[in-house]
Design a protein around this motif. Structure first.
Motif, short mmCIF file in Angstrom:
data_model
loop_
_atom_site.label_atom_id
_atom_site.label_comp_id
_atom_site.label_asym_id
_atom_site.label_seq_id
_atom_site.Cartn_x
_atom_site.Cartn_y
_atom_site.Cartn_z
N ASP A 177 0.83 -1.21 0.00
CA ASP A 177 0.00 0.00 0.00
C ASP A 177 0.86 1.26 0.00
O ASP A 177 0.54 2.25 -0.66
CB ASP A 177 -0.93 0.00 1.21
CG ASP A 177 -2.03 -1.04 1.09
OD1 ASP A 177 -2.31 -1.45 -0.05
OD2 ASP A 177 -2.59 -1.44 2.13
N GLU A 178 1.96 1.23 0.76
CA GLU A 178 2.84 2.38 0.83
C GLU A 178 3.54 2.61 -0.52
O GLU A 178 3.68 3.75 -0.98
CB GLU A 178 3.88 2.19 1.93
CG GLU A 178 4.87 3.34 2.09
CD GLU A 178 4.24 4.64 2.53
OE1 GLU A 178 4.91 5.69 2.43
OE2 GLU A 178 3.07 4.63 2.96
N ARG A 181 1.07 4.09 -2.87
CA ARG A 181 0.83 5.50 -2.57
C ARG A 181 1.95 6.37 -3.13
O ARG A 181 1.70 7.42 -3.73
CB ARG A 181 0.72 5.69 -1.06
CG ARG A 181 0.39 7.12 -0.64
CD ARG A 181 0.55 7.32 0.85
NE ARG A 181 1.95 7.20 1.25
CZ ARG A 181 2.85 8.17 1.11
NH1 ARG A 181 2.52 9.33 0.55
NH2 ARG A 181 4.10 7.98 1.50
N LYS A 182 3.20 5.91 -2.96
CA LYS A 182 4.33 6.68 -3.47
C LYS A 182 4.30 6.76 -4.99
O LYS A 182 4.61 7.80 -5.58
CB LYS A 182 5.64 6.05 -3.00
CG LYS A 182 5.92 6.24 -1.52
CD LYS A 182 7.26 5.62 -1.12
CE LYS A 182 7.58 5.90 0.35
NZ LYS A 182 8.88 5.33 0.75
N GLU A 184 1.60 6.60 -6.91
CA GLU A 184 0.50 7.46 -7.34
C GLU A 184 0.83 8.94 -7.12
O GLU A 184 0.37 9.80 -7.87
CB GLU A 184 -0.78 7.08 -6.59
CG GLU A 184 -1.34 5.72 -7.01
CD GLU A 184 -2.52 5.30 -6.16
OE1 GLU A 184 -2.73 5.91 -5.08
OE2 GLU A 184 -3.22 4.36 -6.56
N ASN A 185 1.61 9.23 -6.08
CA ASN A 185 1.93 10.62 -5.76
C ASN A 185 3.12 11.17 -6.56
O ASN A 185 3.32 12.39 -6.63
CB ASN A 185 2.22 10.78 -4.27
CG ASN A 185 0.97 10.61 -3.42
OD1 ASN A 185 -0.14 10.80 -3.91
ND2 ASN A 185 1.14 10.24 -2.16
#
Length: 222
Positions: A177-178, A181-182, A184-185
């Motif tokens: 998940d982390e 997230r990275k 996608e950002n």
């Protein structure tokens, strides 16, 4: 003075039309990509594992849906340096997923190739480059920080029309998940396409030819 100004207007109008045409092609490619991803549950899968240090390269068939072959449990303790997954239906290859380590095991590469009734129209690449860094909480042990480069290549009529790239770093303790997230950002950067740049389309073609010429695949219509 009117002619230079008129030429400038015509050039600008031409560039705008070209940009709109490319974006229309990109949207069509993304739709094809999503349709394939949504249909993978219905695909026949073939999984091949490459044995290290073999010349010529030796790929071992580990799984095949159609022939009910499943040697994945038997082969899980065997060392391999690359894995290739083939997805196809209606005798058409739709996706290839390749992953493999570099010789020194410091880098890792994943490439996903997508096909539309033969020609490749999109591929995505994830490149992991490992670097050592000193952990501030430990004066003894070094951790391994992975710098990830994600690339996306869009093709029309076997010609590269767009190349996007993003970069970010992950820690060994980051969970899925982390990492997501990275990813996608991280901002996308559009890479200029130079003459002769074809992305990974040559790699995809060579893999297909290797599979057919060595008898790993026997599909009509590719």
């Amino acid at each position: 003075m009117k002619k230079p100004f008129l030429s400038f207007i015509l050039i600008m109008a031409s560039n705008i039309c070209l940009s709109q045409s490319v974006e229309s092609d990109i949207q069509e490619i993304r739709t094809k990509y999503q349709n394939i991803e949504d249909s993978l549950i219905h695909a026949t899968r073939i999984i091949l594992k490459r044995l290290p240090n073999t010349h010529p390269q030796l790929w071992v068939l580990s799984f095949h849906d159609t022939f009910k072959i499943d040697f994945l449990d038997c082969a899980k303790n065997h060392k391999e340096d690359a894995v290739l997954i083939v997805y196809y239906w209606n005798n058409k290859i739709k996706k290839l997923a390749y992953s493999g380590k570099a010789i020194d095991n410091s880098n890792f590469r994943e490439v996903f190739f997508y096909f539309d009734n033969g020609p490749e129209f999109f591929d995505g690449e994830v490149f992991f480059s490992n670097t050592k860094f000193q952990d501030n909480d430990s004066s003894i042990e070094n951790d391994c920080l992975s710098t990830i480069t994600e690339s996306r290549y869009y093709y029309k009529h076997s010609k590269l029309i767009k190349h996007l790239e993003k970069n970010f770093s992950i820690h060994p303790n980051d969970n899925k998940d982390e990492i997501k997230r990275k990813s996608e950002n991280a901002p996308n950067q559009e890479i200029d396409i130079v003459e002769g740049d074809m992305g990974n389309i040559k790699d995809g073609h060579e893999i297909i030819q290797f599979l057919f010429s060595n008898g790993y695949l026997n599909l009509d219509g590719y």
